[in-house]
Design a protein around this motif. Structure first.
Motif, PDB file in Angstrom:
ATOM      1  N   LYS A 262     -21.749 -11.773   7.363  1.00  0.00           N
ATOM      2  CA  LYS A 262     -21.048 -10.731   6.626  1.00  0.00           C
ATOM      3  C   LYS A 262     -20.835  -9.488   7.480  1.00  0.00           C
ATOM      4  O   LYS A 262     -21.523  -9.279   8.500  1.00  0.00           O
ATOM      5  N   LEU A 263     -19.892  -8.654   7.058  1.00  0.00           N
ATOM      6  CA  LEU A 263     -19.599  -7.400   7.753  1.00  0.00           C
ATOM      7  C   LEU A 263     -20.776  -6.436   7.660  1.00  0.00           C
ATOM      8  O   LEU A 263     -21.602  -6.527   6.737  1.00  0.00           O
ATOM      9  N   ASP A 264     -20.818  -5.510   8.587  1.00  0.00           N
ATOM     10  CA  ASP A 264     -21.861  -4.487   8.551  1.00  0.00           C
ATOM     11  C   ASP A 264     -21.637  -3.519   7.393  1.00  0.00           C
ATOM     12  O   ASP A 264     -22.595  -2.964   6.850  1.00  0.00           O
ATOM     13  N   ARG A 265     -20.366  -3.319   7.030  1.00  0.00           N
ATOM     14  CA  ARG A 265     -20.041  -2.452   5.902  1.00  0.00           C
ATOM     15  C   ARG A 265     -18.668  -2.824   5.372  1.00  0.00           C
ATOM     16  O   ARG A 265     -17.901  -3.550   6.019  1.00  0.00           O
ATOM     17  N   GLN A 266     -18.345  -2.324   4.197  1.00  0.00           N
ATOM     18  CA  GLN A 266     -17.040  -2.587   3.610  1.00  0.00           C
ATOM     19  C   GLN A 266     -15.950  -1.837   4.387  1.00  0.00           C
ATOM     20  O   GLN A 266     -16.185  -0.727   4.879  1.00  0.00           O
ATOM     21  N   PRO A 267     -14.754  -2.420   4.503  1.00  0.00           N
ATOM     22  CA  PRO A 267     -13.696  -1.838   5.356  1.00  0.00           C
ATOM     23  C   PRO A 267     -13.188  -0.469   4.899  1.00  0.00           C
ATOM     24  O   PRO A 267     -12.826   0.358   5.734  1.00  0.00           O
ATOM     25  N   PHE A 268     -13.134  -0.231   3.583  1.00  0.00           N
ATOM     26  CA  PHE A 268     -12.550   1.008   3.067  1.00  0.00           C
ATOM     27  C   PHE A 268     -13.620   1.897   2.437  1.00  0.00           C
ATOM     28  O   PHE A 268     -14.539   1.406   1.775  1.00  0.00           O
ATOM     29  N   PHE A 269     -13.460   3.198   2.605  1.00  0.00           N
ATOM     30  CA  PHE A 269     -14.233   4.153   1.820  1.00  0.00           C
ATOM     31  C   PHE A 269     -13.583   4.224   0.431  1.00  0.00           C
ATOM     32  O   PHE A 269     -12.407   3.862   0.257  1.00  0.00           O
ATOM     33  N   ALA A 270     -14.336   4.700  -0.546  1.00  0.00           N
ATOM     34  CA  ALA A 270     -13.854   4.699  -1.932  1.00  0.00           C
ATOM     35  C   ALA A 270     -12.492   5.380  -2.109  1.00  0.00           C
ATOM     36  O   ALA A 270     -11.599   4.821  -2.773  1.00  0.00           O
ATOM     37  N   PRO A 271     -12.259   6.580  -1.543  1.00  0.00           N
ATOM     38  CA  PRO A 271     -10.938   7.205  -1.719  1.00  0.00           C
ATOM     39  C   PRO A 271      -9.807   6.375  -1.085  1.00  0.00           C
ATOM     40  O   PRO A 271      -8.692   6.343  -1.618  1.00  0.00           O
ATOM     41  N   GLU A 272     -10.108   5.703   0.018  1.00  0.00           N
ATOM     42  CA  GLU A 272      -9.090   4.860   0.669  1.00  0.00           C
ATOM     43  C   GLU A 272      -8.782   3.637  -0.194  1.00  0.00           C
ATOM     44  O   GLU A 272      -7.611   3.220  -0.300  1.00  0.00           O
ATOM     45  N   LEU A 273      -9.808   3.079  -0.806  1.00  0.00           N
ATOM     46  CA  LEU A 273      -9.600   1.919  -1.671  1.00  0.00           C
ATOM     47  C   LEU A 273      -8.772   2.315  -2.896  1.00  0.00           C
ATOM     48  O   LEU A 273      -7.896   1.562  -3.336  1.00  0.00           O
ATOM     49  N   ALA A 274      -9.027   3.503  -3.428  1.00  0.00           N
ATOM     50  CA  ALA A 274      -8.251   4.005  -4.568  1.00  0.00           C
ATOM     51  C   ALA A 274      -6.787   4.187  -4.186  1.00  0.00           C
ATOM     52  O   ALA A 274      -5.872   3.809  -4.944  1.00  0.00           O
ATOM     53  N   ALA A 275      -6.547   4.746  -3.005  1.00  0.00           N
ATOM     54  CA  ALA A 275      -5.172   4.953  -2.541  1.00  0.00           C
ATOM     55  C   ALA A 275      -4.457   3.614  -2.343  1.00  0.00           C
ATOM     56  O   ALA A 275      -3.255   3.489  -2.635  1.00  0.00           O
ATOM     57  N   LEU A 276      -5.192   2.617  -1.877  1.00  0.00           N
ATOM     58  CA  LEU A 276      -4.595   1.298  -1.690  1.00  0.00           C
ATOM     59  C   LEU A 276      -4.203   0.680  -3.023  1.00  0.00           C
ATOM     60  O   LEU A 276      -3.103   0.114  -3.175  1.00  0.00           O
ATOM     61  N   ALA A 277      -5.065   0.790  -4.021  1.00  0.00           N
ATOM     62  CA  ALA A 277      -4.776   0.217  -5.332  1.00  0.00           C
ATOM     63  C   ALA A 277      -3.542   0.846  -5.981  1.00  0.00           C
ATOM     64  O   ALA A 277      -2.794   0.194  -6.697  1.00  0.00           O
ATOM     65  N   ALA A 278      -3.340   2.141  -5.720  1.00  0.00           N
ATOM     66  CA  ALA A 278      -2.213   2.871  -6.338  1.00  0.00           C
ATOM     67  C   ALA A 278      -0.929   2.770  -5.516  1.00  0.00           C
ATOM     68  O   ALA A 278       0.085   3.347  -5.911  1.00  0.00           O
ATOM     69  N   ASP A 279      -0.969   2.041  -4.417  1.00  0.00           N
ATOM     70  CA  ASP A 279       0.239   1.903  -3.588  1.00  0.00           C
ATOM     71  C   ASP A 279       1.310   1.137  -4.376  1.00  0.00           C
ATOM     72  O   ASP A 279       1.075  -0.009  -4.803  1.00  0.00           O
ATOM     73  N   PRO A 280       2.491   1.730  -4.590  1.00  0.00           N
ATOM     74  CA  PRO A 280       3.520   1.073  -5.428  1.00  0.00           C
ATOM     75  C   PRO A 280       4.038  -0.244  -4.859  1.00  0.00           C
ATOM     76  O   PRO A 280       4.682  -1.013  -5.576  1.00  0.00           O
ATOM     77  N   LYS A 281       3.748  -0.529  -3.582  1.00  0.00           N
ATOM     78  CA  LYS A 281       4.232  -1.803  -3.007  1.00  0.00           C
ATOM     79  C   LYS A 281       3.643  -2.999  -3.741  1.00  0.00           C
ATOM     80  O   LYS A 281       4.243  -4.079  -3.756  1.00  0.00           O
ATOM     81  N   PHE A 282       2.465  -2.823  -4.347  1.00  0.00           N
ATOM     82  CA  PHE A 282       1.815  -3.937  -5.023  1.00  0.00           C
ATOM     83  C   PHE A 282       2.392  -4.239  -6.404  1.00  0.00           C
ATOM     84  O   PHE A 282       1.985  -5.207  -7.046  1.00  0.00           O
ATOM     85  N   LEU A 283       3.322  -3.439  -6.878  1.00  0.00           N
ATOM     86  CA  LEU A 283       3.921  -3.673  -8.195  1.00  0.00           C
ATOM     87  C   LEU A 283       5.004  -4.751  -8.140  1.00  0.00           C
ATOM     88  O   LEU A 283       5.645  -5.042  -9.150  1.00  0.00           O
ATOM     89  N   LEU A 284       5.228  -5.313  -6.962  1.00  0.00           N
ATOM     90  CA  LEU A 284       6.085  -6.495  -6.782  1.00  0.00           C
ATOM     91  C   LEU A 284       7.484  -6.332  -7.362  1.00  0.00           C
ATOM     92  O   LEU A 284       8.022  -7.237  -8.007  1.00  0.00           O
ATOM     93  N   GLY A 285       8.066  -5.155  -7.155  1.00  0.00           N
ATOM     94  CA  GLY A 285       9.442  -4.945  -7.566  1.00  0.00           C
ATOM     95  C   GLY A 285       9.634  -4.785  -9.052  1.00  0.00           C
ATOM     96  O   GLY A 285      10.749  -4.909  -9.565  1.00  0.00           O
ATOM     97  N   SER A 286       8.554  -4.488  -9.784  1.00  0.00           N
ATOM     98  CA  SER A 286       8.671  -4.351 -11.238  1.00  0.00           C
ATOM     99  C   SER A 286       9.471  -3.121 -11.619  1.00  0.00           C
ATOM    100  O   SER A 286       9.941  -3.025 -12.721  1.00  0.00           O
TER     101      SER A 286
END
Length: 286
Positions: A262-286
């Motif tokens: 396993k990795l030594d730590r998770q790739p994203f810090f919490a604020p970065e993970l939040a920003a990734l989740a809110a990225d509109p690219k993941f809405l798949l053209g909705s």
């Protein structure tokens, strides 16, 4: 009667009789009157028919403007089961599952393509210093690739609106150590909570968790993680867009059953993970 009416009456008499009868102005005039009356009746009937159709279409338009517009344009009734999801392809159903499927999962067609689209977006989101290789499981009990996508129908036949869910599983590698990034995108689903923390916890499945709300471009994203390490160490960020689509991104130090350290730590810090989740690219053209 005008000259044209009289002329047509004479022509009707000539065409109907062979050889043509002797000309009798009285008979011709009578036939002309009858011919004009017949034409007027035909015109009146056609006008009434148009008026009735117009009234019917007007009432239909008031009740269902889109269907009436489709009728007038020759489009007919749409087979779409997703009237509230613009851009989504129609799903043709078989006896129990969508055509071409033996269960909830689509392996080809437009829905499977959306799963692949999500996988490519997730791969491209891996942070600098990590890569997302197409690894195979080292564990002999597992099969297939660790880099994979899935598209599945969440609702049953006849249920509206139709709900599809797409998931991308991405191995995240650094120094031959491998963790996992999972991105799940769902069409508007009444079962998905509006509260991002409740949504994040439902996905993580932890009974005892901590959650923090992050503001990302005016949007609220919940980032949750278990309080008890015995329930896992995954961090989950969930976001619900204004149109009802939801995005959940989960990161873990370990890719379960992969056979890799396993990795030594998770790739994203919490604020970065939040920003990734809110990225509109993941809405798949909705």
């Amino acid at each position: 009667m005008n000259e044209q009416d009289l002329k047509r009456a004479f022509q009707d008499v000539v065409v109907a009789s062979s050889p043509p009868p002797s000309m009798d102005p009285g008979i011709a005039l009578d036939k002309a009157h009858k011919a004009r009356s017949k034409r007027r009746a035909s015109i009146t009937g056609a006008a009434v028919a148009v008026l009735v159709v117009g009234v019917g279409l007007g009432s239909a338009f008031a009740l269902n403007p889109q269907s009436t517009k489709d009728y007038l344009m020759g489009a007919g009734q749409s087979s779409s089961s997703n009237p509230g999801s613009p851009g989504m392809p129609d799903t043709q159903w078989g006896e129990e599952w969508p055509v071409g499927q033996s269960d909830r999962t689509a392996t080809n067609g437009p829905q499977a393509d959306r799963g692949t689209q999500l996988l490519n977006l997730a791969k491209a989101s891996v942070p600098s210093g990590y890569d997302a290789p197409d690894l195979k499981y080292k564990d002999p009990s597992m099969y297939g690739g660790m880099l994979r996508a899935q598209a599945q129908i969440s609702t049953n036949k006849g249920e509206t609106p139709e709900v599809w869910e797409y998931t991308a599983y991405v191995p995240v590698r650094k120094d031959d150590k491998v963790g996992q990034l999972t991105v799940t995108v769902s069409m508007p689903n009444s079962r998905n909570q509006a509260d991002p923390c409740v949504l994040a916890n439902r996905v993580s499945g932890s009974a005892d968790f901590s959650c923090k709300i992050y503001e990302v471009a005016g949007n609220q994203v919940g980032v949750a993680s278990p309080v008890n390490p015995a329930q896992g160490t995954a961090t989950t960020a969930s976001y619900r867009a204004a149109n009802g689509w939801t995005v959940t991104v989960t990161q873990e130090e370990e890719y379960s059953y992969s056979g890799y350290p396993k990795l030594d730590r998770q790739p994203f810090f919490a604020p970065e993970l939040a920003a990734l989740a809110a990225d509109p690219k993941f809405l798949l053209g909705s």
